[in-house]
Enzyme design. Sequence first.
Site, PDB file in Angstrom:
ATOM      1  N   CYS A   2      85.541  71.065  29.129  1.00  0.00           N
ATOM      2  CA  CYS A   2      86.685  71.931  29.447  1.00  0.00           C
ATOM      3  C   CYS A   2      86.791  72.219  30.938  1.00  0.00           C
ATOM      4  CB  CYS A   2      86.523  73.262  28.737  1.00  0.00           C
ATOM      5  SG  CYS A   2      86.240  73.126  26.980  1.00  0.00           S
ATOM      6  N   ARG A  27      87.033  65.216  33.835  1.00  0.00           N
ATOM      7  CA  ARG A  27      85.918  65.795  33.082  1.00  0.00           C
ATOM      8  C   ARG A  27      86.006  65.465  31.589  1.00  0.00           C
ATOM      9  NH1 ARG A  27      83.488  70.157  36.064  1.00  0.00           N
ATOM     10  NH2 ARG A  27      82.710  71.032  34.128  1.00  0.00           N
ATOM     11  N   TRP A  75      88.108  70.661  25.582  1.00  0.00           N
ATOM     12  CA  TRP A  75      87.335  69.617  24.902  1.00  0.00           C
ATOM     13  C   TRP A  75      86.913  70.248  23.592  1.00  0.00           C
ATOM     14  CZ3 TRP A  75      85.316  64.674  25.836  1.00  0.00           C
ATOM     15  CH2 TRP A  75      84.188  64.310  25.091  1.00  0.00           C
ATOM     16  N   ASN A 101      85.375  78.335  28.933  1.00  0.00           N
ATOM     17  CA  ASN A 101      84.496  77.164  28.785  1.00  0.00           C
ATOM     18  C   ASN A 101      83.186  77.666  28.203  1.00  0.00           C
ATOM     19  OD1 ASN A 101      86.438  75.740  30.118  1.00  0.00           O
ATOM     20  ND2 ASN A 101      85.228  75.354  31.960  1.00  0.00           N
ATOM     21  N   GLY A 102      82.573  76.866  27.344  1.00  0.00           N
ATOM     22  CA  GLY A 102      81.294  77.280  26.755  1.00  0.00           C
ATOM     23  C   GLY A 102      81.441  77.470  25.260  1.00  0.00           C
ATOM     24  N   GLU A 482      69.546  51.329  31.968  1.00  0.00           N
ATOM     25  CA  GLU A 482      70.762  51.845  32.601  1.00  0.00           C
ATOM     26  C   GLU A 482      71.913  50.838  32.459  1.00  0.00           C
ATOM     27  OE1 GLU A 482      72.022  54.431  33.445  1.00  0.00           O
ATOM     28  OE2 GLU A 482      73.626  53.905  34.815  1.00  0.00           O
ATOM     29  N   LYS A 486      75.455  51.547  30.631  1.00  0.00           N
ATOM     30  CA  LYS A 486      76.734  51.371  31.333  1.00  0.00           C
ATOM     31  C   LYS A 486      77.662  50.489  30.508  1.00  0.00           C
ATOM     32  CE  LYS A 486      76.751  53.659  33.579  1.00  0.00           C
ATOM     33  NZ  LYS A 486      76.134  54.803  34.182  1.00  0.00           N
ATOM     34  N   GLU A 489      78.913  52.364  27.347  1.00  0.00           N
ATOM     35  CA  GLU A 489      79.810  53.484  27.647  1.00  0.00           C
ATOM     36  C   GLU A 489      81.241  53.029  27.915  1.00  0.00           C
ATOM     37  OE1 GLU A 489      77.877  57.167  29.889  1.00  0.00           O
ATOM     38  OE2 GLU A 489      77.553  55.298  30.990  1.00  0.00           O
ATOM     39  N   HIS A 505      57.273  41.950  19.643  1.00  0.00           N
ATOM     40  CA  HIS A 505      56.868  42.957  18.660  1.00  0.00           C
ATOM     41  C   HIS A 505      58.040  43.373  17.768  1.00  0.00           C
ATOM     42  CE1 HIS A 505      52.958  43.196  20.490  1.00  0.00           C
ATOM     43  NE2 HIS A 505      53.520  43.384  21.676  1.00  0.00           N
ATOM     44  N   LYS A 600      82.641  64.024  31.677  1.00  0.00           N
ATOM     45  CA  LYS A 600      81.878  63.848  32.914  1.00  0.00           C
ATOM     46  C   LYS A 600      80.674  64.775  32.964  1.00  0.00           C
ATOM     47  CE  LYS A 600      80.887  62.184  36.924  1.00  0.00           C
ATOM     48  NZ  LYS A 600      80.140  60.911  36.876  1.00  0.00           N
TER      49      LYS A 600
HETATM   50  O1  M6R Z   1      75.585  65.296  35.498  1.00  0.00           O
HETATM   51  P1  M6R Z   1      74.340  64.695  34.910  1.00  0.00           P
HETATM   52  O2  M6R Z   1      73.712  63.666  35.768  1.00  0.00           O
HETATM   53  O3  M6R Z   1      73.341  65.746  34.512  1.00  0.00           O
HETATM   54  O4  M6R Z   1      74.813  63.996  33.580  1.00  0.00           O
HETATM   55  C1  M6R Z   1      73.882  63.444  32.684  1.00  0.00           C
HETATM   56  C2  M6R Z   1      74.545  62.512  31.700  1.00  0.00           C
HETATM   57  O5  M6R Z   1      75.448  63.219  30.888  1.00  0.00           O
HETATM   58  C3  M6R Z   1      75.289  61.373  32.407  1.00  0.00           C
HETATM   59  O6  M6R Z   1      74.437  60.654  33.248  1.00  0.00           O
HETATM   60  C4  M6R Z   1      75.894  60.414  31.371  1.00  0.00           C
HETATM   61  O7  M6R Z   1      74.905  59.671  30.742  1.00  0.00           O
HETATM   62  C5  M6R Z   1      76.938  59.519  32.034  1.00  0.00           C
HETATM   63  N1  M6R Z   1      77.980  59.231  31.100  1.00  0.00           N
HETATM   64  C6  M6R Z   1      76.357  58.262  32.576  1.00  0.00           C
HETATM   65  O8  M6R Z   1      77.257  57.292  32.949  1.00  0.00           O
END
Ligand code: M6R
Length: 605
Positions: A2, A27, A75, A101-102, A482, A486, A489, A505, A600
């Site tokens: 949010c 966000r 959100w 928010n929250g 990573e 990526k 995602e 294994h 985000k």
């Molecule tokens: O803002 P942060 O680095 O704490 O966020 C952590 C994760 O939510 C963030 O890295 C998430 O995995 C992203 N979508 C990565 O691309």
Amino acid sequence: MCGIVGYIGKRDVAPLLLEGLQRLEYRGYDSAGVVVSSPKSGGLKMVKAKGRVRDLEARVPKRFTGTTGIAHTRWATHGAPSDENAHPHMDADGKVAIVHNGIIDNASDLRAKLTAEGVEFLSETDTEVLTHLIARNDADTLEEKVRQSLKQIEGTYGVAVMHADFNDRIVVARNGSPVVLGIGEKEMFVASDVAALVSHTRQVVTLDDGEMATIKADDFRTYTTSGTRTTAEPTTVEWEAESYDMGGHDTYMHKEISEQPDAVDRVLRGRIDDRFSTVHLGGLNLDAREARTIRRIKILGCGTSYHAGLIGAGLIESLARIPADAEPASEFRYRNPVVDPDTLYIAVSQSGETYDVLAAVQELKRKGARVLGVVNVVGSAIAREADGGVYVHAGPEVCVVSTKCFTNTVVAFALLALHLGRIRDLSVSDGKRIIEGLRKLPEQISEILETEGDIKKLAEQYAEAKSMMFIGRVRGYPVALEASLKLKEISYIHAEAYPASELKHGPLALIEPALPTVAIVPDDDLLEKNRAALEEIKARSGRILAVAHQEQEKADHTVLVPKNEPELDPILMGIPLQLLAYHTALSLGRDIDKPRNLAKSVTVE
Ligand code: M6R
């Protein structure tokens, strides 16, 4: 997640708020809404819409004028995305409007109580209970109404409240969800993220948890939720409004990948000390004597930041010879961790607001641990909660998926590892070697970015895969993790990451022509072992894309990256894989900057 934006001043508020909401779109959200107060009557007018900010904009009537207002991107947590569940929420008399928010944990109890008292709810949200609590409170001031109502709720909030009978002010409060005040000339702003403010002012005040503020057009004051006045010194936000623009790129992700040479240059700037072959990290708050007493380092983060932490742990072990490991903060906080006084804890976060990381930090602090932050957003909750730390200076990252922040975070860990190493047993010559390697990074990243055309062609070939395997060994394994995150995602292709040593294994059973493998194959002491893994895959007719320092005979394709010091190689090996994920998603027509279901910054549990 949010987003909140609010304004009080002399300007026509609706266009300002809509522009602020657009800046918060990155966000992630599913509905939006806005309330303005009529300058003459003080009455509140509201418009809400499921969907994008442009859907809301289309609904805003011509005469939606006012000089005070609050707006929100939602959100969904309690209740599906809908017009009714979108914020702001107002009471039946139309006197009180709030954006929140929250999460209010005791919302269902409060809802039952209020319903029994005759209150009719118009939405399924947790937030609406707070609206009614404020509207029904009989205190004389808006501040007191809000304060007393907040006392009844359990949970987290960043909240902004307007009241038709107190139309010269907006009251805001923070507990676990960011609230930033923006100070202008005879006007004041409020937002959950500086992104919504920087085109108007760079003078900001960030509220602490348990803090409230009253903003008026020409004045603001801050105080605690128990009513005690606090002092709030405005600070200047470093980031310019232009840093949030696309700068000629088609997507923020592409822009942010391309910015990496400059971003890495920034994280290094002013920190290298050639005289002692070390680095200065001003904000660490850890003197040499204290640094020598550390027996272990535990790194905590989520998602990409956790992966950066894994590479960071490797760097610390190899350069400083301090046992180090990384763990998802989201898991750590729920396992009643043993907190050891000789362990240094490091919280990693791009946003500095990730709830799971913040909660882990708060739990550690409660148990008396020393916690450092490796954070991008200056003044964010985690940065403020930590005892010290290293800012990663990547600049604003707008795309939901993290790229330049990952790279800069790993470089920040290299700096920390070098600093700790040189206080302990790392030799001058090794210190020099790492510094030379760090200095080479921006140019080597530029070299990799120049190969984008080739990576694009490869991505188009691999985009038809239903699933992909990523493998790496020791330093290469977090790179594989990573790269796999990526890819999933933004392209929604299923991907797995395994240590290459673990193939036999179990995962080897999956290998067949339809499952391509991306292998991280640096030219280091594990080269032969990695080549053996490629042989195993090839023997099962698996397709291989190697990311390597030299052509790999067993691979169908090799993406070459320049060689640096072995400890720093993971930083470079990650870059072509960001481009691979990007171009795969592009060729599949995905919404790259706003992947489905993701936000985000994850400021709720
Ligand atoms: O803002 P942060 O680095 O704490 O966020 C952590 C994760 O939510 C963030 O890295 C998430 O995995 C992203 N979508 C990565 O691309």
